[in-house]
Design a protein around this motif. Structure first.
Motif: not given
Length: 188
Positions: A146, A148, A151-152, A71
């Motif tokens: 992070r 997330s 990736d975003s 993560d």
């Protein structure tokens, strides 16, 4: 990594000595022709590694992250090192501050033999305006983020070979919060 056999052992030791539970360590080598692969083989199964042609360091880093499951992400070039406790400090900070997507610390410049040269003078508390309009003051080996968030924003731009970290910070700063911790986390 690419043809950094003379440096990569120190890099590997700096990561493996972090004693961080569940650490997933992936080395992506661009097909080195020096003794890099011999050094990697000496470590047996302590981490995963691949070697073969790539489209540059941003492509290699993206491939490494694509194969990782954690993560929280961070990367070192094969001539950089983590200071003891860096990964734990960053992970604890992100655990305790769920609103923060990127945390970064200070770094030191080192000589080719690994000896201390001087502190890196440019890290400073996060300010989006200064990052956008003045300079990149985030020292990449001392930064963690992070998955997330990474990736975003579409990962690293593989077309950039030297400023891919700055580009990533700018993309992340449009959407996410950053934090600076005034501790030395890396050497480069």
């Amino acid at each position: 990594s690419f043809n950094h056999g003379r440096y990569i052992d120190a890099t590997l030791r700096s990561v493996l000595s972090q004693n961080f539970p569940g650490l997933q360590y992936c080395v992506i080598d661009g097909g080195s022709t020096d003794d890099t692969l011999d050094v990697l083989r000496r470590y047996g199964g302590q981490f995963t590694w691949t070697s073969g042609p790539d489209a540059g360091q941003a492509d290699a880093i993206n491939r490494g992250f694509a194969g990782a499951t954690g993560d929280v992400l961070g990367w070192l070039n094969s001539d950089d090192c983590y200071k003891p406790g860096a990964i734990l400090a960053a992970a604890q900070f992100l655990r305790d501050h769920p609103e923060i997507a990127v945390v970064y610390g200070d770094a030191e410049f080192i000589r080719a033999d690994g000896s201390f040269l001087c502190p890196c003078a440019n890290p400073e508390p996060f300010n989006r305006h200064r990052l956008l309009h003045y300079s990149d003051y985030i020292v990449q080996p001392a930064a963690f983020f992070r998955r997330s968030a990474f990736d975003s924003v579409g990962r690293l731009d593989a077309g950039l070979h030297y400023a891919m970290d700055y580009d990533l910070w700018l993309k992340l700063a449009e959407r996410y919060e950053f934090a600076y911790v005034p501790q030395v986390w890396a050497q480069y």
